[in-house]
Design a protein around this motif. Structure first.
Motif, PDB file in Angstrom:
ATOM      1  N   VAL A  81       0.848  -1.193   0.000  1.00 11.15           N
ATOM      2  CA  VAL A  81       0.000   0.000   0.000  1.00 11.15           C
ATOM      3  C   VAL A  81       0.884   1.244   0.000  1.00 11.15           C
ATOM      4  O   VAL A  81       2.095   1.161   0.207  1.00 11.15           O
ATOM      5  N   THR A  82       0.252   2.388  -0.201  1.00 12.28           N
ATOM      6  CA  THR A  82       0.911   3.669   0.025  1.00 12.28           C
ATOM      7  C   THR A  82       0.224   4.315   1.221  1.00 12.28           C
ATOM      8  O   THR A  82      -1.000   4.476   1.216  1.00 12.28           O
ATOM      9  N   VAL A  83       0.992   4.632   2.246  1.00 14.70           N
ATOM     10  CA  VAL A  83       0.441   5.186   3.479  1.00 14.70           C
ATOM     11  C   VAL A  83       0.724   6.680   3.500  1.00 14.70           C
ATOM     12  O   VAL A  83       1.887   7.096   3.562  1.00 14.70           O
ATOM     13  N   PRO A  84      -0.314   7.517   3.435  1.00 11.48           N
ATOM     14  CA  PRO A  84      -0.086   8.968   3.499  1.00 11.48           C
ATOM     15  C   PRO A  84       0.642   9.345   4.777  1.00 11.48           C
ATOM     16  O   PRO A  84       0.333   8.837   5.859  1.00 11.48           O
ATOM     17  N   ARG A  85       1.609  10.224   4.659  1.00 16.15           N
ATOM     18  CA  ARG A  85       2.385  10.631   5.819  1.00 16.15           C
ATOM     19  C   ARG A  85       1.484  11.312   6.852  1.00 16.15           C
ATOM     20  O   ARG A  85       0.635  12.139   6.521  1.00 16.15           O
ATOM     21  N   ASP A  86       1.694  10.944   8.114  1.00 13.53           N
ATOM     22  CA  ASP A  86       1.042  11.594   9.249  1.00 13.53           C
ATOM     23  C   ASP A  86      -0.474  11.421   9.265  1.00 13.53           C
ATOM     24  O   ASP A  86      -1.171  12.153   9.969  1.00 13.53           O
ATOM     25  N   ARG A  87      -1.011  10.470   8.484  1.00 12.62           N
ATOM     26  CA  ARG A  87      -2.448  10.231   8.558  1.00 12.62           C
ATOM     27  C   ARG A  87      -2.728   9.107   9.548  1.00 12.62           C
ATOM     28  O   ARG A  87      -2.209   8.006   9.391  1.00 12.62           O
ATOM     29  N   PRO A  88      -3.524   9.352  10.581  1.00  7.98           N
ATOM     30  CA  PRO A  88      -3.825   8.290  11.547  1.00  7.98           C
ATOM     31  C   PRO A  88      -4.520   7.108  10.865  1.00  7.98           C
ATOM     32  O   PRO A  88      -5.303   7.286   9.928  1.00  7.98           O
ATOM     33  N   HIS A  89      -4.221   5.911  11.317  1.00 16.39           N
ATOM     34  CA  HIS A  89      -4.892   4.730  10.778  1.00 16.39           C
ATOM     35  C   HIS A  89      -4.902   3.639  11.833  1.00 16.39           C
ATOM     36  O   HIS A  89      -4.209   3.716  12.844  1.00 16.39           O
ATOM     37  N   ASP A  90      -5.731   2.625  11.594  1.00 16.29           N
ATOM     38  CA  ASP A  90      -5.766   1.480  12.490  1.00 16.29           C
ATOM     39  C   ASP A  90      -5.564   0.205  11.679  1.00 16.29           C
ATOM     40  O   ASP A  90      -5.481   0.238  10.444  1.00 16.29           O
ATOM     41  N   TRP A  91      -5.454  -0.929  12.390  1.00  7.99           N
ATOM     42  CA  TRP A  91      -5.172  -2.204  11.719  1.00  7.99           C
ATOM     43  C   TRP A  91      -6.274  -2.577  10.751  1.00  7.99           C
ATOM     44  O   TRP A  91      -5.998  -3.003   9.621  1.00  7.99           O
ATOM     45  N   ALA A  92      -7.524  -2.418  11.141  1.00 12.75           N
ATOM     46  CA  ALA A  92      -8.641  -2.824  10.285  1.00 12.75           C
ATOM     47  C   ALA A  92      -8.645  -2.050   8.981  1.00 12.75           C
ATOM     48  O   ALA A  92      -8.861  -2.622   7.898  1.00 12.75           O
ATOM     49  N   GLU A  93      -8.396  -0.731   9.050  1.00 12.71           N
ATOM     50  CA  GLU A  93      -8.377   0.090   7.841  1.00 12.71           C
ATOM     51  C   GLU A  93      -7.239  -0.315   6.914  1.00 12.71           C
ATOM     52  O   GLU A  93      -7.424  -0.471   5.703  1.00 12.71           O
ATOM     53  N   MET A  94      -6.041  -0.497   7.479  1.00  9.90           N
ATOM     54  CA  MET A  94      -4.872  -0.729   6.647  1.00  9.90           C
ATOM     55  C   MET A  94      -4.846  -2.128   6.038  1.00  9.90           C
ATOM     56  O   MET A  94      -4.209  -2.346   5.012  1.00  9.90           O
ATOM     57  N   THR A  95      -5.520  -3.073   6.659  1.00 10.15           N
ATOM     58  CA  THR A  95      -5.463  -4.461   6.178  1.00 10.15           C
ATOM     59  C   THR A  95      -6.798  -4.953   5.628  1.00 10.15           C
ATOM     60  O   THR A  95      -6.920  -6.123   5.277  1.00 10.15           O
ATOM     61  N   ASP A  96      -7.795  -4.048   5.556  1.00 11.17           N
ATOM     62  CA  ASP A  96      -9.137  -4.458   5.127  1.00 11.17           C
ATOM     63  C   ASP A  96      -9.645  -5.595   6.007  1.00 11.17           C
ATOM     64  O   ASP A  96     -10.144  -6.604   5.530  1.00 11.17           O
TER      65      ASP A  96
END
Length: 221
Positions: A81-96
């Motif tokens: 993936v490409t993760v936008p810098r400094d954008r908060p995220h969680d495990w569920a969002e990042m891994t679907d």
């Protein structure tokens, strides 16, 4: 990927193969999850065949398992993936939610979904070899880095005196030891931020340290 190793322990030399997993491994991978996360851990949170099918088909390079004596004793799964810098995220969002249907074939980051090692093999350095193998995948694909959230299971004990950032700093300095973060540091990963409400985890108070390994062959701007 196909890698042959011999890992020593106090009693034996253990021949080990690290390779990509496929459909024929699904039952053994689910059995591994059961050994690693026994009751009262809810069985519905183990990998299911639909998730494993997505892993093996969408991003086979990120679907790794370790096999010894014909038995799967470890696994590691990631997506690109490409993760936008400094954008908060969680495990569920990042891994679907572990299905990785958000995998980006041209993403600049290999994002760790899961690392799982059989309790019988946790003193052999197997987790470190799986991590090293995923670093090799980062380099092979020309990605910028490996990233993933690390649990902080020691944090609850210190939360009355330390914020999560200070706790991670003290672990990095060696003043405190954390079962997960100390392992990741020994694997060469470094903290790149703190994620709140990353994963439901009482011991970590739902925090995670975002732990990064940068591709040494790509110059950062």
């Amino acid at each position: 990927m196909l890698k042959q190793l011999i890992l020593p322990d106090d009693r034996r030399m253990l021949p080990l193969t690290i390779r990509n997993y496929g459909r024929g491994d699904f039952a053994n991978l689910i059995a591994l999850q059961e050994r690693c996360f026994p009751p009262p851990f809810p069985s519905e949170l183990w990998w299911n065949e639909e998730q494993l099918t997505e892993h093996a088909s969408r991003f086979p390079e990120g679907a790794l398992c370790a096999e010894a004596g014909g038995e799967i004793v470890g696994s590691m799964t990631a997506l690109r993936v490409t993760v936008p810098r400094d954008r908060p995220h969680d495990w569920a969002e990042m891994t679907d939610n572990g299905y990785i249907r958000n995998h980006e074939p041209d993403g600049d980051t290999i994002y760790v979904v899961d690392l799982c090692v059989d309790p019988r093999c946790r003193k052999l350095g197997l987790g470190k070899w799986l991590m090293q193998s995923m670093y090799e995948t980062v380099v092979h694909l020309g990605c910028r880095r490996l990233l993933g959230g690390g649990r902080m299971p020691g944090y609850k004990t210190h939360a009355d005196k330390l914020g999560p950032e200070e706790y991670v700093r003290k672990v990095c300095e060696g003043e405190l030891r954390d079962p997960v973060l100390t392992f990741m540091l020994r694997c060469g990963r470094l903290p790149a931020g703190i994620a709140a409400d990353y994963l439901e985890d009482e011991q970590s108070l739902n925090y995670a340290a975002l732990m990064e390994w940068r591709n040494p062959f790509i110059m950062e701007r």
